[in-house]
Design a protein around this motif. Structure first.
Motif, PDB file in Angstrom:
ATOM      1  N   ARG A  46      -1.449  -8.425  -0.395  1.00 17.52           N
ATOM      2  CA  ARG A  46      -0.915  -9.017   0.841  1.00 17.52           C
ATOM      3  C   ARG A  46       0.535  -9.411   0.588  1.00 17.52           C
ATOM      4  O   ARG A  46       1.044  -9.284  -0.524  1.00 17.52           O
ATOM      5  N   SER A  48       4.671 -10.316   2.596  1.00 19.40           N
ATOM      6  CA  SER A  48       5.684  -9.844   3.534  1.00 19.40           C
ATOM      7  C   SER A  48       6.920  -9.446   2.736  1.00 19.40           C
ATOM      8  O   SER A  48       7.458 -10.244   1.970  1.00 19.40           O
ATOM      9  N   SER A  64       4.894   1.363   0.036  1.00 22.54           N
ATOM     10  CA  SER A  64       3.614   1.349   0.758  1.00 22.54           C
ATOM     11  C   SER A  64       2.456   1.823  -0.110  1.00 22.54           C
ATOM     12  O   SER A  64       1.292   1.530   0.182  1.00 22.54           O
ATOM     13  N   THR A  67       1.629  -1.628  -2.481  1.00 22.41           N
ATOM     14  CA  THR A  67       1.226  -2.908  -1.896  1.00 22.41           C
ATOM     15  C   THR A  67       0.593  -2.681  -0.534  1.00 22.41           C
ATOM     16  O   THR A  67       0.933  -1.719   0.157  1.00 22.41           O
ATOM     17  N   LYS A  68      -0.307  -3.576  -0.174  1.00 21.54           N
ATOM     18  CA  LYS A  68      -0.869  -3.562   1.174  1.00 21.54           C
ATOM     19  C   LYS A  68      -0.115  -4.516   2.093  1.00 21.54           C
ATOM     20  O   LYS A  68      -0.458  -4.670   3.261  1.00 21.54           O
ATOM     21  N   HIS A  70       2.989  -6.150   4.385  1.00 22.59           N
ATOM     22  CA  HIS A  70       3.787  -5.578   5.469  1.00 22.59           C
ATOM     23  C   HIS A  70       5.241  -5.484   5.028  1.00 22.59           C
ATOM     24  O   HIS A  70       5.789  -6.426   4.456  1.00 22.59           O
ATOM     25  N   LEU A  93       1.903   5.259   9.070  1.00 26.56           N
ATOM     26  CA  LEU A  93       2.068   3.980   8.382  1.00 26.56           C
ATOM     27  C   LEU A  93       2.655   2.891   9.284  1.00 26.56           C
ATOM     28  O   LEU A  93       3.141   1.873   8.770  1.00 26.56           O
ATOM     29  N   ASP A  95       1.300   0.692  11.048  1.00 28.35           N
ATOM     30  CA  ASP A  95       0.635  -0.617  10.970  1.00 28.35           C
ATOM     31  C   ASP A  95       1.181  -1.450   9.813  1.00 28.35           C
ATOM     32  O   ASP A  95       1.122  -2.681   9.843  1.00 28.35           O
ATOM     33  N   GLN A  96       1.702  -0.767   8.794  1.00 34.81           N
ATOM     34  CA  GLN A  96       2.196  -1.463   7.602  1.00 34.81           C
ATOM     35  C   GLN A  96       3.717  -1.525   7.541  1.00 34.81           C
ATOM     36  O   GLN A  96       4.281  -2.492   7.025  1.00 34.81           O
TER      37      GLN A  96
END
Length: 247
Positions: A46, A48, A64, A67-68, A70, A93, A95-96
């Motif tokens: 997780r 940012s 990407s 890491t998951k 954003h 991608l 969503d991320q």
């Protein structure tokens, strides 16, 4: 399906099994960006993240796969921003990964201060030359020279975006090492990891990778050197793994 415009092409990011839109008439990503994306430490599950001076979005794409969290890229050039957005869409991608078309100097006011876990930046390397010397291709000039942002802008904004304990990582030229370390300390980014990259053994370093922690304790570690080419002018095993993945 991807829509390519003008002289654009769809290139592979082989180690990550991704594709990226590039164009010979704008600044394509270099090995420096790939090395930075591999060098920086990122939260796995997780978080940012922000990538400043993002160009066509290569660093968010590369991160990407590590890491998951954003990841938001910031790019001032409309054409590069548009290429990045379409690359993110092509790789499914969105969503991320996200892109913002804007000036990094103003971005903390837009996306928030002290909110982010990691900031990466592959900034313009060279001071702005005279009008006679500057590249006539505006895209290349902005990418290479400190026209739209300086090294100090990049370091200051990175600190403004980061939470306490967050990490900032930069790639630059060895000639700016003292500048970048001094600026990092000025803006509360304590240098913690430094790596020199050499074109091959026996040559001078031509790239530095440095990572700092916001309000961290002094303790700089010098990592083993990274050599790009071997004596046969082929990529070393380490760089080959970074570019092409495990064989």
């Amino acid at each position: 399906m991807v829509i390519l415009k003008g002289d654009e092409r769809l290139d592979y990011l082989l180690a990550e099994d991704l594709r990226i839109i590039q164009s010979p008439s704008v600044f394509s990503f270099s090995l420096d960006a790939v090395l930075l994306a591999k060098f920086v430490r990122v939260p796995v599950h997780r978080g940012s993240l922000v990538d400043l001076c993002s160009g066509n979005g290569v660093i968010p794409l590369l991160l990407s796969t590590r890491t998951k969290g954003h990841i938001t890229g910031i790019e001032i050039q409309q054409r590069l921003y548009d290429m990045a957005v379409r690359s993110f869409e092509y790789n499914a991608l969105t969503d991320q990964l996200a892109m913002i078309h804007g000036d990094i100097r103003e971005i903390p006011k837009e996306i928030g201060f002290s909110k982010y876990d990691v900031v990466t930046c592959n900034p313009p390397y060279f001071p702005t030359p005279s009008e006679e010397e500057i590249n006539k291709n505006e895209h290349l000039a902005i990418a290479r020279h400190e026209i739209m942002c300086t090294l100090e802008d990049a370091v200051r904004v990175s600190s403004q975006l980061l939470k306490q304990g967050g990490k900032a990582a930069f790639v630059h030229r060895p000639g700016r090492l003292l500048d970048i370390l001094s600026l990092m300390r000025k803006y509360r980014l304590e240098p913690k990891r430094l790596q020199f990259v050499y074109p091959k053994e026996g040559k001078e370093a031509n790239t530095i990778l440095v990572e700092g922690i916001k309000d961290g304790n002094p303790d700089l570690k010098i990592l083993p050197p990274l050599f790009v080419y071997n004596k046969n002018n082929e990529y070393t095993q380490e760089v080959s793994r970074i570019l092409y993945g495990e064989k």
